[in-house]
Design an enzyme around this catalytic site. Structure first.
Site, PDB file in Angstrom:
ATOM      1  N   ARG A 237       7.307  -1.105   1.726  1.00 43.94           N
ATOM      2  CA  ARG A 237       6.243  -1.686   2.541  1.00 43.94           C
ATOM      3  C   ARG A 237       6.619  -1.503   4.002  1.00 43.94           C
ATOM      4  O   ARG A 237       7.785  -1.593   4.381  1.00 43.94           O
ATOM      5  CB  ARG A 237       6.059  -3.185   2.227  1.00 43.94           C
ATOM      6  CG  ARG A 237       5.335  -3.449   0.908  1.00 43.94           C
ATOM      7  CD  ARG A 237       3.886  -3.001   0.986  1.00 43.94           C
ATOM      8  NE  ARG A 237       3.114  -3.322  -0.209  1.00 43.94           N
ATOM      9  CZ  ARG A 237       2.916  -2.493  -1.221  1.00 43.94           C
ATOM     10  NH1 ARG A 237       3.485  -1.298  -1.193  1.00 43.94           N
ATOM     11  NH2 ARG A 237       2.171  -2.829  -2.245  1.00 43.94           N
ATOM     12  N   GLU A 266      -1.631  -0.862   8.810  1.00 44.85           N
ATOM     13  CA  GLU A 266      -2.306   0.244   8.133  1.00 44.85           C
ATOM     14  C   GLU A 266      -3.804  -0.005   8.104  1.00 44.85           C
ATOM     15  O   GLU A 266      -4.229  -1.153   7.972  1.00 44.85           O
ATOM     16  CB  GLU A 266      -1.770   0.386   6.702  1.00 44.85           C
ATOM     17  CG  GLU A 266      -0.290   0.728   6.642  1.00 44.85           C
ATOM     18  CD  GLU A 266       0.240   0.876   5.223  1.00 44.85           C
ATOM     19  OE1 GLU A 266      -0.559   0.799   4.270  1.00 44.85           O
ATOM     20  OE2 GLU A 266       1.458   1.080   5.053  1.00 44.85           O
ATOM     21  N   HIS A 284       0.202   6.470   3.198  1.00 44.18           N
ATOM     22  CA  HIS A 284       0.389   5.552   2.069  1.00 44.18           C
ATOM     23  C   HIS A 284      -0.169   6.152   0.774  1.00 44.18           C
ATOM     24  O   HIS A 284      -1.134   5.653   0.191  1.00 44.18           O
ATOM     25  CB  HIS A 284      -0.263   4.197   2.361  1.00 44.18           C
ATOM     26  CG  HIS A 284       0.315   3.087   1.520  1.00 44.18           C
ATOM     27  ND1 HIS A 284       0.325   1.776   1.930  1.00 44.18           N
ATOM     28  CD2 HIS A 284       0.902   3.086   0.301  1.00 44.18           C
ATOM     29  CE1 HIS A 284       0.888   1.018   0.993  1.00 44.18           C
ATOM     30  NE2 HIS A 284       1.247   1.806  -0.007  1.00 44.18           N
TER      31      HIS A 284
END
Length: 324
Positions: A237, A266, A284
């Site tokens: 993360r 994000e 991601h």
């Protein structure tokens, strides 16, 4: 009367068709106006939620009086207020295991890309800079035979370690809360403290869940512990890494490079990372293959269906909330 399921992201027409066999399904759509407004309007009627990426806690769910389960199409669940959900008896499920190999593939791709400067030299070649045989300015660093440090030796960490040991004859170090004796026997892995691992590893791969303990686990002090030629890879993360500290370390060549799939905020709308040739930045995509996303979707639907039928879901994050 059928129970109502409200979808909030990552829901395909195939998923809707399957869910409609047992439930009334509401899927907010841009053609019908503001997505957030549609979601909030439908929330009081929802017995189950399915999707990923939306923060859900007391503020967002205060009006969800019928809610029984939140089925997340993800492994991580840091977007959800587990304590609040549990206090209301709302089950939370996730989709572990099914994305292990895909995410490990991506982690090792970042190791390879960062070491051999794949993204950087692809752009360099396409810009017309390849006029003669490459010289030292374009050299990368070997991966084979180097030392790989895994921070967080869970299923994904172990899968990355296997790729390194069995595919590239790497020495495996790991840090974490418990000893992994089976992996030590299988891979010759050696446990280290985080500080020892950072000092010894040529590649450091972060695979820990986000918690108060792991937030900014890697910051200025930890980056200075790493070898100047080391590469940091983050597939866990974003907030596990202090991004400002990492940018400074990359600019100053405190470490050789970084391969990143996750970030503190994000989507990454704009970042100094984009100006750094020694940073590989991906959007991601750890689980973003068609096969894995389908498997995650089906697992999430199975969890949702079980919960709404009064059964214990396979992947229950908060078992204390289950009253069956």
């Amino acid at each position: 009367m059928k129970k109502t399921v409200l979808a909030f992201s990552r829901v395909t027409p195939d998923m809707v068709e399957r869910l409609e066999q047992d439930f009334e399904v509401i899927v907010p759509h841009p053609k019908h106006g503001d997505i957030a407004a549609q979601f909030n309007d439908a929330l009081p009627h929802a017995h189950g939620l399915i999707g990923a990426g939306r923060p859900l806690g007391e503020k967002q769910l205060a009006g969800a009086g019928k809610l029984e389960v939140v089925s997340s199409v993800s492994v991580g669940y840091d977007n959800y207020d587990v304590a609040y959900l549990s206090s209301r008896g709302i089950l939370l499920t996730n989709t572990p295991d099914v994305l292990t190999e895909s995410t490990a593939d991506l982690g090792f791709a970042l190791i390879m890309s960062s070491a051999r400067r794949v993204a950087e030299l692809d752009a360099w070649t396409k810009a017309g800079n390849w006029k003669a045989s490459v010289g030292a300015e374009q050299f990368g660093t070997d991966v084979f035979g180097k030392t790989l440090g895994i921070v967080g030796m869970g299923n994904i960490g172990a899968a990355v370690a296997r790729r390194g040991r069995l595919g590239f004859n790497m020495n495996i170090l790991y840090s974490g809360n418990s000893r992994k004796t089976a992996l030590e026997q299988e891979l010759g892995a050696q446990m280290r403290s985080l500080e020892q691992l950072l000092a010894e590893a040529d590649f450091v791969c972060l695979v820990v869940p986000l918690s108060d303990k792991t937030r900014h686990l890697i910051s200025h002090a930890q980056l200075k512990m790493m070898k100047p030629g080391a590469i940091l890879v983050n597939i866990s993360r974003g907030p596990v890494v202090d991004e400002a500290a990492l940018i400074e370390a990359l600019r100053n060549n405190t470490i050789r490079g970084a391969g990143l799939d996750v970030y503190e905020k994000e989507p990454l709308a704009e970042s100094p990372l984009w100006q750094l040739p020694n940073a590989v930045t991906l959007p991601h995509i750890g689980s973003a293959t068609s096969e894995t996303r389908q498997a995650m979707a089906w697992r999430a639907m199975d969890n949702l269906t079980a919960a709404l039928k009064g059964q214990r879901p396979q992947d229950l994050v908060n078992p204390q909330a289950f009253k069956g």
